[in-house]
Design an enzyme around this catalytic site. Structure first.
Site: not given
Ligand SMILES: Cc1cc2nc3c(=O)[nH]c(=O)nc-3n(C[C@H](O)[C@H](O)[C@H](O)COP(=O)(O)OP(=O)(O)OC[C@H]3O[C@@H](n4cnc5c(N)ncnc54)[C@H](O)[C@@H]3O)c2cc1C
Length: 379
Positions: A122, A124, A126, A156, A277, A364
């Site tokens: 854990a 991540t 909001p 997860t 092909q 990840e």
């Molecule tokens: C099914 C699922 C399972 C998960 N399991 C886990 C878990 O077990 N444990 C855990 O801790 N987390 C987990 N996560 C969280 C996951 O790791 C995060 O969703 C991920 O790291 C992205 O973070 P965010 O959703 O806050 O997106 P944000 O950080 O808000 O990013 C939003 C978008 O902006 C892009 N972005 C952000 N910063 C930049 C930048 N500097 N340059 C260019 N693009 C950028 C990102 O690539 C993304 O497309 C899970 C997520 C999902 C969907």
């Protein structure tokens, strides 16, 4: 051949057998029902798929990333959600492996191997995903306990794990230097499970919020020391990213296997699909991309197993994760294209595989973030 190599070969054969005989027939149901049947989790534990990260004396594979990738790939070939349960459990264990003291290791390894307990990780929140150093879950020392307050999201194995490796901050002003890692047990006072996500892919995998309201975590559950958490998290991600790559390779391989079965049978213009092909070129590209991704994933895994550290392995770890997950997305889209209406319906595994592949580009560390890490190592 060393003992560990022999064991690793046996593990791969068992994983393939379990995948084909026990997981594949239930994969569509797992996706539709939104959970992994407990009897299947028991099989994973009995077969040693959940103890790969543990030392040999606990029936593990000494934390071999190659073995972890092998198991994850084989299971992902038929069911992404099942592979994710195994993968997230292993990733949840990694902070204990890299940051736990002898007593913590003994206690948790014992519990994980003898009682088949499950783990999650854990990090991540909001307002802290890609920018994980902004996490706000606060840990305050009060006597023999840390009081944890905050909210984790998209976790997860949420709700099914017994223990979570959880990252909080003892001093938000210090950003990375304030991050501290804990093991939080599911029965901890003040700890509860929040909403379960209704996802597009990996629907059989439980993804939930974790809520900490004065969660009373014993001092003894702190991994390393205060402020050590960022390093533990980064070492964990280095080890776990090739395993996401392996999961992506498995999904892509599964989609190609389904496509080949279909293309051999399908007759159009009086010839099987495989004699056109245009289809042959698509299949050649799919196979080449999968083999290239697999090579990158296992090269990275063997570097980690050989103890390579630092920027050299970080670069490969990011490459393996983003290249393989981009391949999984491309290959599953092509699989649906070749299988047209058969690929689009819920009756077809490739429809599920295409949805599952999408998630591998996100968690990840998203693929954009992997490219940032990579550019940083190059430049
Ligand atoms: C099914 C699922 C399972 C998960 N399991 C886990 C878990 O077990 N444990 C855990 O801790 N987390 C987990 N996560 C969280 C996951 O790791 C995060 O969703 C991920 O790291 C992205 O973070 P965010 O959703 O806050 O997106 P944000 O950080 O808000 O990013 C939003 C978008 O902006 C892009 N972005 C952000 N910063 C930049 C930048 N500097 N340059 C260019 N693009 C950028 C990102 O690539 C993304 O497309 C899970 C997520 C999902 C969907």
């Amino acid at each position: 051949m060393s003992d560990l190599e022999k064991k690793s070969e046996e593990l791969m054969e068992r994983a393939r057998e379990v995948a084909t005989e026990l997981v594949a027939p239930r994969a569509a149901d797992i996706d539709a029902q939104g959970d992994i049947p407990p009897d299947l989790v028991e099989v994973f534990a009995e077969e040693g798929f959940l103890s790969v990260m543990l030392p040999e004396q606990y029936s593990g594979m000494n934390g071999s990333i190659t073995c972890l990738c092998t198991v994850v790939e084989e299971i992902a070939r038929v069911c992404g959600s099942s592979s994710l349960l195994i993968l997230s459990h292993a990733v949840g264990t990694m902070p204990i492996v890299v940051g736990g003291n002898i007593g913590q290791k003994r206690r948790y390894y014992e519990s994980l191997s003898r009682e088949a307990k499950l783990m999650g990780i854990a990090l991540t929140e909001p307002d802290a995903g890609s920018d994980a150093a902004s996490l706000r879950t606060k840990a305050t020392l009060q006597g023999d306990y840390y009081m944890l307050n905050g909210r984790k999201c998209f976790i997860t194995n949420g709700g099914i794990a017994d223990f979570y490796s959880l990252f909080a901050t003892t001093d938000p002003q210090q950003r990375m230097e304030g991050i501290t890692a804990f093991v939080v047990e599911k029965d901890t006072e003040g700890f509860s499970i929040g909403k379960k996500e209704n996802k597009m892919g990996m629907r059989g995998s439980s993804t939930t919020e974790l809520i900490l309201e004065n969660a009373k975590v014993p001092k003894g559950n702190l991994l390393g020391f205060e402020g050590r958490g960022w390093r533990i998290a980064m070492r964990t991600l280095n080890m776990s990213r090739p395993a996401i790559g392996a999961q992506a390779v498995g999904i892509a391989q599964g989609a190609l296997d389904c496509t080949l079965d279909f293309a051999r049978e399908r007759i159009r213009f009086e010839r099987p699909f495989t004699r056109h092909q245009g289809i042959q070129f698509m299949i050649a590209d799919m196979d080449t991309q999968i083999e290239a991704a697999r090579a990158l994933v296992y090269k990275t895994a063997s570097m980690l197993d050989e103890g390579v550290k630092g920027i050299g392995v970080e670069k490969f770890s990011s490459m393996a994760k983003y290249f393989a997950s981009d391949v999984a997305m491309k290959v599953t889209i092509e699989a649906v294209q070749i299988m047209e209406e058969h690929g689009l319906t819920r009756a077809s595994p490739v429809e599920r595989m295409m949805r599952d592949a999408k998630v591998t580009q996100i968690y990840e560390g998203t693929n954009q973030v992997q490219r940032l890490v990579l550019a940083h190592t190059i430049l």
